[in-house]
Each structure stands twice: as C-alpha cells, then as structure tokens.
Design a protein around this motif. Structure first.
Motif: not given
Length: 650
Positions: A44-46, A48-60, A62-68
């Motif tokens: 899922v991370y890989n 959506n990586l190119d679709l994410v506009q917010d650079e902070s969400q590319k941080d693992v 930060e993204y883990l928080t969204l995912f949990t």
C-alpha cells in the motif's frame, strides 16, 4: 483421544500455524489480536507513494500512523456489523462483477486490437455506403435475397457510378444510400469500420454484413487525424458576479478591439477573462483533441485556426463569449499515452466479441477441455421439432446423472445441459438442423460456465485481483463507517457545531475588502484623463463614450467588492479611499477608485457554515480515533518496522 485433549491439541496447532505465518510473512503490528503484515503495508505504501501530495506522509512513521488509524476504523466497522449490511454486500458484488470483466480478457488479442484501434484513430476516412437491410436473425432465404440484392447494386455502381446509384436506390426503409462524411476509429460498428479502412480510396468494397444488413462502402478520401490543439482563450461569462453590469457581447467586442490594437492576448486574459482556472496563465488551456471538450462550437473554432498565434473573432458557446488563440498544434498522442483509453473503448466495442472468442479458447486450454463432445449425439437424438415450437420436454428416461464435462473442480452432468436446453428454447431459434442447434447451444453453455467458473475463482487464482477487491471491500466499510459516525453526525449536530463555532470563532474571519472600480489601459496618459473624470463623479458609461471610440478601446473597467487577491488589483495596492496612483499590473496600466474600505470582520456561523462543519468533522474524528486507540490496542513490531525503513532507504 478424550475430547478435551483433542480441543487443546487443535488450539495449539492453530496458534503454531498463526505464529509460523507471522514469522514467515512478518507481522508489522497487531490490532488487538489481529495481525497486519509488513507485505500489506509495503504494498500500500509503495502503491500510494507517487499519489501523496503531503511530503510528511512519505515518512514511514507518519504513514504508519495513517495506516494504523485506517486499521482501527476497519476494526470498528466490523465490530459494528457494517460488513453484514445488505447495501454493502450489494455494492461490493456489483463492483466485483465490473472489476472481473477487466481481468477476463486475452492479453495478446487485446493488445492487437488496441494497436489496430490506434492506427485507425490516427486517420479519418471519408465514405458513402449503400445498405440493404436484413435482420440479424433472418431466415436463410431472406438473407440470400438481401445478399443477391447488394451484389447487384455493387455491379451497378461499378458501371453507372456509386453516387448515381446511391441517390437512386435510397428509400429510407429497406435500402439506405448515405453520404457519411469523415469518420475515424470507433465511430462506426467494427465490421463497417474495418471494411472502410481496408478499402482503397476511390474503390468500392465487396459486400459485407453487419447487424443492420448487407453493405457496400465507397471510400472517397483518407487523411491524417486533426490531432491535438493547445489554445488560449478569453471568456466573458453570461452571468458575471462582482463585475461591471454590461452585456457580455459588448465587453468581448471591446477586448477584441484591444487585441487588434496590438495589445497582448495573455495580458488581456489575465485582466478580463472570467475563466479563473486559465486567466492567470494568460488564458492557456490544457491540450485537447476532437471530442474532448464539452463545447462543439469551441472545438470547431479551435481546429479552424490554421497557424500558431492566429486569433479567432469573438464567438459564443453555452459558457459565454470567447476569443481563442492557437498556441500549438500536435498530432495524435503517442500510443503509450493513449493506450489505457483505447483499451477501455475496445472492451466496450464490437471488437470485444473477438476478445471473447480468444478468452473462451484460452480457458478451454487452461481447464483442459477436449475438442468434440461425444455426448452431443445423445442430445441430438432426444431433440425434435417440438423445440422449434418451444414445447419440447426432456424424455422420461433422460440420463440425467451421466458426466458431461468437467471445468476445474466442478463436474457438470447431462441434467445441467438438459435443463439449459429447456430454458433456452424460450429464446426461439430459426429452423435449421437439430445437429446445429445442439452444437450452438452447447457452445453457449460451455462458454458461459467457463467464464462463470473463472469469475468465481478469480480471487484465489489472481493475486492482483484479490488485492484490488480487498482494498475496495475495506474502502466501502470505511466510507459507511465515516458517513454514519462522523460526516452525517457532524452535519446534523447543530448544538455541537454552535459550541465549536463559539470556541473557535476567531478563526473565521472575512479579510479586508474594498468596494472599488479598476480602470485598465495600455496607455498612462489615458488613465490620467480617466482619473480626473472619476474624481469629477462622471458615470462609467459616460467615461467610456468619451475616451473610447467606435474602432478603438482605450480603457476598460472592472467593479465590485474585491479582496487583496482579486486579479484586477496590483499586489502592492494599499486599501484606502480615493483614487490611486497609476500601477503597472499584468502588462498594462491600472488605477483604482476605492469607494469604501470594508474592514476585517468575523464571519457569522451562517456565513462560515461550510468550513465550520468541515473543521468540526476533523475535530470529532480526532477525538474518535483516540477513543478507538483505547478500545483496540495497537502493538507495533519494532524489529519489522526497522526492516521496512532500511528496505525503503535502499
């Protein structure tokens, strides 16, 4: 073995299996006792990586928080039984059915059809045709008569000329003779398109059949497609808000005069175009090809411009009045760029029948279906003329339990095909040999069940399909949960919204604005004259009549309530009453007459209701997530998380 020992043994085995799976796949975290694997997170991370506009969400992290948070919501949705709702099951089944279609194709055949389609949309064909109508299910006798008629007409066209015969024989009922103009790929049924593209210019095709009847087509011309255009435009909308109340056709003519006076198109677009999405770019629109715009009038004008920098006269569409300028011309897009769109069209077109045939063949190979079916001799023997009358019945001694054909793990019996024959006799059939009826019906029966078996087992046989279905399944649950728990609740919680607004009232403010008139001209001396006239209190219409002439527009006005971001105002403009100095703005000169300065003020709840509700929803969701975090415990596997971070860094 006593029952209690057996149960204990099974439980231990189950736990060991789960642990083995966890060790093998790598559990990233648990939501209570439910494992979430690193493989899912990485996929899922890989993805959506190119679709994410917010650079902070590319941080693992930060993204883990969204995912949990995502997994917490899904846990709650299932706990509340959202996955058991009939509406959820219906929508999921509908989506699965649609998605299945995109996976049920033969890739090689599809690729060939897509490449052919690209070749055909790259050209336009000009043609005329003659059609002798005959129904697709017509009898052999009627079909032969229609074929002989079209053959005679073709011979006549070769001797007398196509146009002469076409005009003479057209009656609009049984025979049609029509001039079709230019058309490209996908504009006609596939068989007709194929005949037209395969016939040389000046020649008449041999007779061919479509679902409408028998045709001959006369190809008059072939040309390269018109391709793609990039244009800029200036638009004056029919209904303008906050601007001078004058007829749009008058305003567009004034702008057109300024263009003819030599003023820059892009400067005028920035000042006066009501298309806010393109005005700041000098009116430039995204490139488009035939059929992509919502206005045929605009498209015709755009493709009618021959040379780069050519400018059209003012013209009207449903959106308002326009002036268009040709910026660039480009041929049909590269195949790679347009391929996905073409593939979708191919699957919806008559071409799909060829793709279906290829799919049936590949599934027969996959499931080892042998050619020929000896059992059909038996069914031929029990069918009779009653089938034509739709009153046929299975015989009393019907051998219903004999094996017929096996698809994958599913065995079909004589009774399955027998009942299919019973059911399909209601459709009716043209009188032909019993043998042909049995063969045709068996092909339909076999193809249907090949497709159905593949569809039913696609989720276990195709990993990509399974991932997409799971994502949609979870997405539906999440949407239903959020709609009920947050979105609808926030909209209807009037007391909660009022209390939230009172606490955060200082956040909802209208910026400082002015009630103003902006005069724009390409000449400073004109604006000096206009400033004096404005200071004298002269009406705008009078100023325009005095300063502008019939053939030359020297000044244009924009008026209304404006904030600092308004396109007509210079960035450095200071809000104060009176007539400003002359500014250089957007390639022209402007002065501003400020009639009143409207100070910054708090918005009422009614004025700010949309954004207040949005903020209140965010507030509720944040608190709700805290509650879910307390209700369902998240346990992170730090070792697995570190491995993910190292893997991503590489």
């Amino acid at each position: 073995m006593p029952l209690r020992y057996l149960v204990t043994f099974l439980l231990i085995t189950l736990i060991l299996n789960v642990k083995a799976q966890s060790a093998q796949e790598g559990v990233l975290f648990f939501v209570d006792d439910n494992p979430v694997y690193t493989s899912e997170f990485l996929r899922v991370y890989n993805k959506n990586l190119d679709l994410v506009q917010d650079e902070s969400q590319k941080d693992v992290d930060e993204y883990l928080t969204l995912f949990t948070n995502y997994k917490l919501k899904l846990k709650e949705a299932r706990a509340l039984g959202f996955h058991e709702k009939p509406s959820y099951k219906r929508e999921l089944a509908s989506y699965k059915k649609q998605l299945t279609k995109s996976f049920m194709t033969d890739a090689k055949v599809t690729d060939a059809m897509v490449e052919e389609a690209y070749e055909r949309i790259s050209y336009d064909v000009k043609a005329a045709h003659i059609l002798v109508k005959v129904d697709a299910n017509a009898s052999a006798k009627d079909t032969l008569i229609a074929y002989n008629n079209i053959l005679k007409l073709r011979n006549r066209t070769l001797n007398e000329g196509f146009e002469v015969v076409r005009k003479e024989v057209h009656n609009g009922q049984t025979v049609f003779g029509e001039s079709l103009g230019y058309f490209s790929g996908f504009r006609m049924v596939y068989k007709f398109e194929t005949a037209a593209f395969n016939t040389n210019v000046g020649e008449i095709s041999k007779p061919f059949r479509t679902r409408f009847g028998y045709h001959i087509v006369h190809v008059l011309d072939k040309r390269k497609s018109r391709g793609e255009r990039t244009v800029a435009h200036i638009m004056v909308a029919e209904k303008k808000v906050g601007a001078l109340a004058e007829k749009p056709e008058v305003r567009i003519q004034d702008i057109y005069k300024k263009i003819n006076q030599g003023e820059d198109f892009d400067v005028l677009a920035k000042q006066f175009s009501d298309d806010k999405s393109s005005a700041s770019k000098g009116g430039v629109l995204k490139p488009f090809s035939s059929g992509q715009l919502g206005s045929q009038e605009f498209e015709d004008v755009a493709f009618g411009l021959k040379k780069v920098n050519d400018v059209s006269e003012p013209f009207k569409t449903k959106y308002g009045w326009h002036i268009a300028k040709l910026i660039a011309k480009k041929p049909i897009p590269e195949f790679k760029a347009i391929r996905p769109e073409l593939e979708e069209k191919v699957k919806r077109d008559d071409r799909s029948k060829l793709i279906d045939e290829a799919l049936y063949a590949s599934l027969k190979t996959k499931y080892n279906i042998k050619k020929g079916q000896p059992a059909l001799d038996y069914f031929e023997s029990i069918l009779n003329d009653d089938y034509y009358k739709r009153v046929w019945k299975l015989p009393g001694d019907f051998s219903e339990n004999k094996p017929l054909v096996k698809i994958g793990k599913k065995q079909f019996l004589y009774k399955d095909f027998g009942h299919y024959l019973l059911k399909t006799q209601r459709i009716g059939v043209q009188r032909t040999s019993i043998r042909l009826i049995v063969l045709s019906r068996y092909d339909d029966f076999l193809n249907y069940h090949l497709i159905k078996y593949q569809e039913d087992n696609l989720e276990t046989e195709n990993e990509e399909f399974a991932h997409i279905i799971n994502e949609y399944r979870d997405g539906l649950l999440l949407f239903d949960l959020m709609e009920k728990t947050i979105w609808n609740a926030a909209k209807t919680d009037s007391i909660g919204i009022q209390d939230f607004y009172k606490v955060h009232k200082s956040k909802y403010i209208l910026p400082q604005r002015i009630d103003a008139i902006v005069a724009s001209s390409s000449k400073q001396k004109i604006l000096k004259k206009v400033a004096k006239l404005l200071d004298q209190g002269m009406a705008l219409d009078q100023i325009k009549r005095l300063v502008n002439s019939k053939d030359k527009v020297e000044v244009m006005f924009t008026s209304g309530i404006m904030d600092a971001e308004h396109q007509a105002l210079p960035k450095s403009f200071q809000f104060k009453k009176g007539i400003s100095k002359i500014y250089n703005h957007n390639g022209a000169f402007v002065i501003v007459q400020v009639k009143d300065v409207l100070q910054k003020t708090n918005q009422t709840l009614e004025e700010a209701k949309g954004i207040v509700i949005s903020d209140y929803q965010t507030f509720k969701e944040e608190n709700w997530l805290k509650d879910l975090g307390n209700k369902y415990k998240i346990k992170i596997n730090q070792e697995a998380l570190n491995k993910i971070k190292n893997q991503i860094k590489k």
